[in-house]
Design an enzyme around this catalytic site. Structure first.
Site, PDB file in Angstrom:
ATOM      1  N   HIS A 162       0.718  -1.014  -0.202  1.00  0.00           N
ATOM      2  CA  HIS A 162       0.107  -0.481   0.542  1.00  0.00           C
ATOM      3  C   HIS A 162       1.075   1.637   0.093  1.00  0.00           C
ATOM      4  CE1 HIS A 162       0.541  -0.243   4.506  1.00  0.00           C
ATOM      5  NE2 HIS A 162       0.754   0.129   4.594  1.00  0.00           N
ATOM      6  N   HIS A 211      -3.976   1.793  20.371  1.00  0.00           N
ATOM      7  CA  HIS A 211      -2.416   1.425  19.978  1.00  0.00           C
ATOM      8  C   HIS A 211      -1.508   2.100  18.964  1.00  0.00           C
ATOM      9  CE1 HIS A 211       1.141  -1.490  20.447  1.00  0.00           C
ATOM     10  NE2 HIS A 211       0.942  -1.264  19.057  1.00  0.00           N
ATOM     11  N   GLU A 212      -2.459   1.907  17.703  1.00  0.00           N
ATOM     12  CA  GLU A 212      -1.161   2.861  16.375  1.00  0.00           C
ATOM     13  C   GLU A 212      -1.427   4.323  17.154  1.00  0.00           C
ATOM     14  OE1 GLU A 212      -1.632  -0.454  15.246  1.00  0.00           O
ATOM     15  OE2 GLU A 212       0.295   0.567  14.982  1.00  0.00           O
ATOM     16  N   HIS A 226       1.447   5.876  18.628  1.00  0.00           N
ATOM     17  CA  HIS A 226       3.450   5.356  17.792  1.00  0.00           C
ATOM     18  C   HIS A 226       2.763   6.405  17.304  1.00  0.00           C
ATOM     19  CE1 HIS A 226       4.029   1.157  18.620  1.00  0.00           C
ATOM     20  NE2 HIS A 226       3.097   0.669  17.862  1.00  0.00           N
ATOM     21  N   HIS A 245       6.989   0.664  21.282  1.00  0.00           N
ATOM     22  CA  HIS A 245       6.045  -1.107  21.928  1.00  0.00           C
ATOM     23  C   HIS A 245       6.963  -0.654  23.509  1.00  0.00           C
ATOM     24  CE1 HIS A 245       5.435  -2.489  17.669  1.00  0.00           C
ATOM     25  NE2 HIS A 245       4.204  -1.998  18.291  1.00  0.00           N
TER      26      HIS A 245
END
Lengths: 82, 377
Positions: B69, B119-120, B123, B129
């Site tokens: 992608h 979660h993302e 980041h 992590h």
């Protein structure tokens, strides 16, 4: 009974584990060749590094507990490295 | 917890985001609300705020894609890699990609979009992590986590606050307004005779000042929180006279007697308090009853007894031709105003336990309500 000349197929987990360590734990190209000799210390170290991060017993081996966690869905961002 | 190498972080606290496309697994508005809820997780523990852009380039661009992608990390079909995101920075940095081959849900079956998004987005704010299994930033998806009772772990909070610090209001003793019997001097929010010393907006929130306390109405907590004024601004006095927010200056000006202070978030600006006479008031004025700044015209109205002054925030000067009588320009509004608030295009004038909703276009009082109706009473 080893078939003459048959190319020994690595069990799927070996390829999978190698790919996992490359993607999430920075397994380097040169270490890749050694991957087939599981006892090679750089790869054992990598497996132990991963087991430590994921909270697993640091056996240095691709035991079933370790493989179970590796097969679970996860985030695509690496766990170590740049 | 860990941060990306070099600890990249955003150098601003207000970030924009945009959902570029949608998964067919969920209705669009559910995707939007899941993303918004995931952002609020981080907003609640940092000074960060987020606003959604309907088009154009946002700091955080969010998209769904399958397989290859356009970056160096093609997705891998159902399972395994669910999504990935990039650390803070320009261009594709700060972006989030969800693997369209997953079955995205909002419940506990399939892959919960809210949990993965939270979660993302960690980041995109700079967290790498965590090796703590209870942490949101642990890399392996935790199917047993209940999305409706989600809470950040202390490890997540320590991590994000190592980059951005705490929420401006955190660390204060939020005095619960329901669970314990309030100390004698804490005003009871639903006391029918409750009046306010001052009222102001602050970065989209509402603050109602009374004695040593304030109630805070924030975006993500419909229940008003009561706090000590000194918990936010230790150098400020209590029993204030007036307060208003000058949006163009991202500052709240707070008045008591012949002095006033300027605060930005939790910081009292240096060089304050100043004298109200520096604003152009005559010596006869000994205190300000109430103040409000019109967001649209950038004009601030100061109410004193039965008169009012108009101040130009852009030129930082009192307009000529003032003071004028309140009743001449705000028909129906009694003198001795306690506080004024601008909201929904109206001005709300507080007098004791009542407030008058004034329509500036119709130049008339349209409603009379209890002062504490804003506090869900």
């Amino acid at each position: 009974y080893p078939l003459q000349g048959a190319v020994r197929q690595d069990p799927p987990s070996m390829d999978f584990a190698q790919h996992y360590l490359e993607k999430y734990y920075n397994l380097e190209k040169n270490e890749k060749q050694m991957f087939r000799r599981k006892e090679s210390s750089p790869v054992v170290k990598k497996i132990q590094e991963m087991q430590k991060f994921l909270g697993l017993e640091m056996t240095g081996k691709l035991d079933s507990n370790t493989m179970d966690v590796m097969l679970k869905p996860r985030c695509g961002v690496p766990d170590v490295g740049g | 917890f860990s941060t990306f190498p070099g600890s990249p972080k955003w150098r601003k606290t207000h970030l924009t985001y945009r959902v570029e496309n949608y998964t067919p697994d969920l209705p669009r508005e559910r995707v939007d609300s899941a993303i918004e809820k995931a952002l609020k997780v981080w907003e609640a523990v940092t000074p960060l705020t987020f606003s959604r852009l309907p088009e154009g380039e946002a700091d955080i661009m969010i998209s769904f894609a399958a397989g290859e992608h356009g970056d160096f990390y093609p997705f891998d079909g159902l399972g395994q890699s669910l999504a990935h995101a990039y650390p803070p920075g320009p261009g594709f940095y700060g972006d989030v990609h969800f693997d369209e081959d997953e079955k995205w849900t909002l419940g506990s079956s399939g892959t919960n979009l809210f949990l993965v998004a939270a979660h993302e987005l960690g980041h995109t704010l700079g967290l790498f992590h965590s090796d703590k299994k209870e942490a949101l930033m642990y890399p392996v998806y935790n199917f047993s986590r209940n999305p409706t009772q989600f809470q950040l772990s202390q490890d997540d909070i320590d991590g994000i606050q190592s980059l951005y610090g705490p929420h401006p209001y955190s660390g204060v003793s939020v005095v619960p307004t329901t669970s314990v019997s309030p100390r004698p001097e804490i005003p009871t929010k639903c006391d029918p005779s409750l009046s306010f010393d001052a009222v102001s907006t602050l970065r989209g929130e509402l603050l109602f000042f009374k004695d040593r306390y304030l109630w805070r109405l924030s975006r993500w907590n419909p229940e008003p929180e009561v706090h000590l004024i000194s918990a936010f601004w230790p150098s400020l006095p209590s029993h204030l006279d007036a307060a208003y927010e000058a949006n163009s200056k991202d500052s709240v000006f707070i008045f008591k007697g012949t002095q006033f202070w300027a605060v930005q978030g939790s910081e009292v600006q240096a060089g304050y308090p100043k004298s109200i006479y520096t604003l152009g008031f005559p010596p006869a004025v000994r205190k300000i009853d109430a103040a409000v700044s019109d967001k649209d015209t950038k004009k601030t109205y100061f109410f004193v007894d039965d008169q009012y002054w108009r101040f130009d925030e852009k030129r930082w000067l009192m307009d000529k031709g003032f003071p004028r009588l309140i009743k001449d320009d705000f028909p129906g509004i009694e003198p001795q105003v306690d506080a004024v608030l601008q909201a929904f295009g109206f001005f709300y004038f507080f007098h004791g336990s009542s407030q008058s909703e004034f329509d500036p276009n119709a130049r008339m009082v349209t409603h009379t309500l209890k002062s504490n109706s804003w506090l869900l009473c």
